[in-house]
Design a protein around this motif. Structure first.
Motif, PDB file in Angstrom:
ATOM      1  N   SER A 288       8.919 -31.068  28.567  1.00 32.94           N
ATOM      2  CA  SER A 288       9.595 -30.040  27.752  1.00 32.94           C
ATOM      3  C   SER A 288      10.451 -29.101  28.590  1.00 32.94           C
ATOM      4  CB  SER A 288       8.580 -29.228  26.923  1.00 32.94           C
ATOM      5  OG  SER A 288       7.954 -30.033  25.962  1.00 32.94           O
ATOM      6  N   LEU A 289      10.740 -29.476  29.831  1.00 38.13           N
ATOM      7  CA  LEU A 289      11.611 -28.655  30.675  1.00 38.13           C
ATOM      8  C   LEU A 289      13.048 -28.663  30.165  1.00 38.13           C
ATOM      9  CD1 LEU A 289      10.305 -29.637  34.244  1.00 38.13           C
ATOM     10  CD2 LEU A 289      10.008 -27.430  33.083  1.00 38.13           C
ATOM     11  N   ASP A 290      13.401 -29.675  29.376  1.00 33.53           N
ATOM     12  CA  ASP A 290      14.763 -29.723  28.841  1.00 33.53           C
ATOM     13  C   ASP A 290      15.048 -28.583  27.877  1.00 33.53           C
ATOM     14  OD1 ASP A 290      12.912 -31.007  27.062  1.00 33.53           O
ATOM     15  OD2 ASP A 290      14.608 -31.775  25.910  1.00 33.53           O
ATOM     16  N   GLU A 291      13.974 -27.923  27.386  1.00 35.94           N
ATOM     17  CA  GLU A 291      14.138 -26.840  26.420  1.00 35.94           C
ATOM     18  C   GLU A 291      14.409 -25.482  27.081  1.00 35.94           C
ATOM     19  OE1 GLU A 291      14.090 -27.629  23.316  1.00 35.94           O
ATOM     20  OE2 GLU A 291      12.868 -29.436  23.098  1.00 35.94           O
ATOM     21  N   ILE A 292      14.235 -25.383  28.399  1.00 35.63           N
ATOM     22  CA  ILE A 292      14.344 -24.088  29.077  1.00 35.63           C
ATOM     23  C   ILE A 292      15.662 -23.360  28.793  1.00 35.63           C
ATOM     24  CG2 ILE A 292      14.538 -22.974  31.344  1.00 35.63           C
ATOM     25  CD1 ILE A 292      12.368 -24.769  32.380  1.00 35.63           C
ATOM     26  N   PRO A 293      16.823 -24.043  28.786  1.00 32.64           N
ATOM     27  CA  PRO A 293      18.078 -23.317  28.533  1.00 32.64           C
ATOM     28  C   PRO A 293      18.124 -22.600  27.197  1.00 32.64           C
ATOM     29  CG  PRO A 293      18.549 -25.437  29.539  1.00 32.64           C
ATOM     30  CD  PRO A 293      17.087 -25.442  29.199  1.00 32.64           C
ATOM     31  N   GLN A 294      17.233 -22.940  26.269  1.00 28.83           N
ATOM     32  CA  GLN A 294      17.215 -22.238  24.991  1.00 28.83           C
ATOM     33  C   GLN A 294      16.759 -20.793  25.136  1.00 28.83           C
ATOM     34  OE1 GLN A 294      15.355 -24.702  21.796  1.00 28.83           O
ATOM     35  NE2 GLN A 294      15.851 -26.406  23.173  1.00 28.83           N
ATOM     36  N   LEU A 295      16.226 -20.442  26.298  1.00 27.98           N
ATOM     37  CA  LEU A 295      15.923 -19.038  26.565  1.00 27.98           C
ATOM     38  C   LEU A 295      17.193 -18.194  26.489  1.00 27.98           C
ATOM     39  CD1 LEU A 295      13.394 -19.377  29.539  1.00 27.98           C
ATOM     40  CD2 LEU A 295      12.867 -18.661  27.192  1.00 27.98           C
ATOM     41  N   PHE A 296      18.330 -18.781  26.861  1.00 30.10           N
ATOM     42  CA  PHE A 296      19.609 -18.064  26.727  1.00 30.10           C
ATOM     43  C   PHE A 296      19.923 -17.840  25.245  1.00 30.10           C
ATOM     44  CE2 PHE A 296      20.165 -20.088  30.923  1.00 30.10           C
ATOM     45  CZ  PHE A 296      20.497 -18.975  31.677  1.00 30.10           C
ATOM     46  N   ASN A 297      19.630 -18.836  24.402  1.00 27.43           N
ATOM     47  CA  ASN A 297      19.832 -18.675  22.965  1.00 27.43           C
ATOM     48  C   ASN A 297      18.967 -17.560  22.396  1.00 27.43           C
ATOM     49  OD1 ASN A 297      20.228 -22.124  22.995  1.00 27.43           O
ATOM     50  ND2 ASN A 297      21.782 -20.812  22.088  1.00 27.43           N
ATOM     51  N   VAL A 298      17.724 -17.455  22.906  1.00 28.49           N
ATOM     52  CA  VAL A 298      16.829 -16.387  22.453  1.00 28.49           C
ATOM     53  C   VAL A 298      17.353 -15.030  22.917  1.00 28.49           C
ATOM     54  CG1 VAL A 298      14.492 -15.448  22.580  1.00 28.49           C
ATOM     55  CG2 VAL A 298      14.823 -17.916  22.428  1.00 28.49           C
ATOM     56  N   LEU A 299      17.800 -14.978  24.158  1.00 26.49           N
ATOM     57  CA  LEU A 299      18.272 -13.718  24.738  1.00 26.49           C
ATOM     58  C   LEU A 299      19.444 -13.147  23.949  1.00 26.49           C
ATOM     59  CD1 LEU A 299      18.045 -11.674  27.099  1.00 26.49           C
ATOM     60  CD2 LEU A 299      19.711 -13.089  28.336  1.00 26.49           C
ATOM     61  N   ILE A 300      20.383 -13.984  23.554  1.00 23.83           N
ATOM     62  CA  ILE A 300      21.581 -13.484  22.873  1.00 23.83           C
ATOM     63  C   ILE A 300      21.369 -13.366  21.360  1.00 23.83           C
ATOM     64  CG2 ILE A 300      23.114 -14.369  24.641  1.00 23.83           C
ATOM     65  CD1 ILE A 300      23.803 -16.706  22.907  1.00 23.83           C
ATOM     66  N   GLY A 301      20.203 -13.782  20.865  1.00 21.71           N
ATOM     67  CA  GLY A 301      19.884 -13.555  19.463  1.00 21.71           C
ATOM     68  C   GLY A 301      20.140 -14.712  18.519  1.00 21.71           C
ATOM     69  N   ASP A 302      20.531 -15.877  19.044  1.00 20.70           N
ATOM     70  CA  ASP A 302      20.723 -17.041  18.181  1.00 20.70           C
ATOM     71  C   ASP A 302      19.394 -17.619  17.717  1.00 20.70           C
ATOM     72  OD1 ASP A 302      23.503 -17.004  18.399  1.00 20.70           O
ATOM     73  OD2 ASP A 302      23.491 -18.233  20.207  1.00 20.70           O
ATOM     74  N   MET A 303      18.369 -17.491  18.577  1.00 23.03           N
ATOM     75  CA  MET A 303      17.084 -18.111  18.302  1.00 23.03           C
ATOM     76  C   MET A 303      15.956 -17.124  18.576  1.00 23.03           C
ATOM     77  SD  MET A 303      17.625 -21.947  19.945  1.00 23.03           S
ATOM     78  CE  MET A 303      15.965 -22.476  19.452  1.00 23.03           C
ATOM     79  N   SER A 304      14.747 -17.538  18.204  1.00 26.31           N
ATOM     80  CA  SER A 304      13.537 -16.797  18.503  1.00 26.31           C
ATOM     81  C   SER A 304      12.604 -17.726  19.266  1.00 26.31           C
ATOM     82  CB  SER A 304      12.872 -16.333  17.205  1.00 26.31           C
ATOM     83  OG  SER A 304      11.634 -15.708  17.465  1.00 26.31           O
ATOM     84  N   PHE A 305      11.550 -17.198  19.867  1.00 28.17           N
ATOM     85  CA  PHE A 305      10.572 -18.075  20.500  1.00 28.17           C
ATOM     86  C   PHE A 305       9.881 -18.942  19.447  1.00 28.17           C
ATOM     87  CE2 PHE A 305      10.841 -15.252  24.187  1.00 28.17           C
ATOM     88  CZ  PHE A 305      10.796 -16.177  25.220  1.00 28.17           C
ATOM     89  N   VAL A 306       9.574 -18.341  18.299  1.00 26.85           N
ATOM     90  CA  VAL A 306       8.860 -19.056  17.247  1.00 26.85           C
ATOM     91  C   VAL A 306       9.658 -18.994  15.954  1.00 26.85           C
ATOM     92  CG1 VAL A 306       6.732 -19.243  15.914  1.00 26.85           C
ATOM     93  CG2 VAL A 306       6.636 -18.463  18.292  1.00 26.85           C
TER      94      VAL A 306
END
Length: 222
Positions: A91-109
């Motif tokens: 699941s290391l391929d998902e790490i860049p989604q932390l940028f999506n969370v940071l800018i508000g596109d996504m949430s952790f859950v």
């Protein structure tokens, strides 16, 4: 209060903290992918987010761009690289989604952001999943991950929307960590996943609705 304020605040704090802690890992994987593929280490794809606004989701690139003699991309299983398989299993391929969370596109859950092509096929009840930010992980993922059928997965997304709370999010994150460490319910070959736009689904939505979704004005990334 949690839904409208604290959830986003926690996302912001923890995404920034994890990006700082995981920066060496991000750098190492990026360099390896850059050297081995000679291309960008990141995979980017447009997905629908909160209120069905479109955004670009980021992942580490796990497949090459090999094509057949007619110029068509080969099946996913044929383009998945050895390193890409490892990144998916861990699941290391998902790490860049932390940028999506940071800018508000996504949430952790939250409900996982699915393909743009699936938008016309949701029922009105299922579209509740787009009233909140999509997540890196979600209730459906810890309830069976990619092995669930689409009806069941979407029903669980609606259940999460109706019951969202800090304690539910904490439970989902803990279960996700356990599944990742145990490599449980992880599908490496994405081509084996069930498609949402099956024949039964096609009968649920008028054809004109599909045209409305994919009009030029709607396909604007925000």
């Amino acid at each position: 209060m949690y839904r409208t304020f604290f959830k986003r605040s926690l996302d912001l704090v923890f995404s920034l903290s994890l990006l700082v802690v995981l920066f060496p890992v991000i750098l190492i994987i990026s360099v390896i992918l850059l050297v081995t593929t000679g291309d960008s280490p990141f995979f980017k794809q447009v997905r629908p987010g909160k209120d069905e606004a479109l955004f670009s989701i980021f992942k580490f690139k796990t497949m090459n761009d090999d094509r057949d003699r007619d110029g068509n991309l080969l099946p996913d299983r044929d383009r998945l690289t050895v390193l890409g398989s490892f990144l998916r299993r861990s699941s290391l391929d998902e790490i860049p989604q932390l940028f999506n969370v940071l800018i508000g596109d996504m949430s952790f859950v939250g409900p996982r952001p699915l393909l743009l092509a699936y938008l016309p096929y949701y029922t009105e009840e299922e579209r509740k999943r787009h009233q909140i930010r999509p997540g890196i992980t979600g209730l459906a993922q810890v309830s069976g991950r990619n092995h669930l059928g689409w009806d069941e997965r979407l029903a669980i997304d609606v259940k999460y929307f109706d019951n969202m709370s800090f304690w539910l999010d904490a439970k989902i994150i803990l279960l996700t960590i356990g599944k990742v460490l145990g490599s449980k319910d992880i599908v490496v070959d994405g081509s084996s996943q069930v498609r949402l736009d099956d024949e039964r689904r096609l009968t649920l939505v008028p054809e004109k609705k599909s045209d409305e979704y994919f009009s030029g004005s709607y396909l604007k990334v925000v």
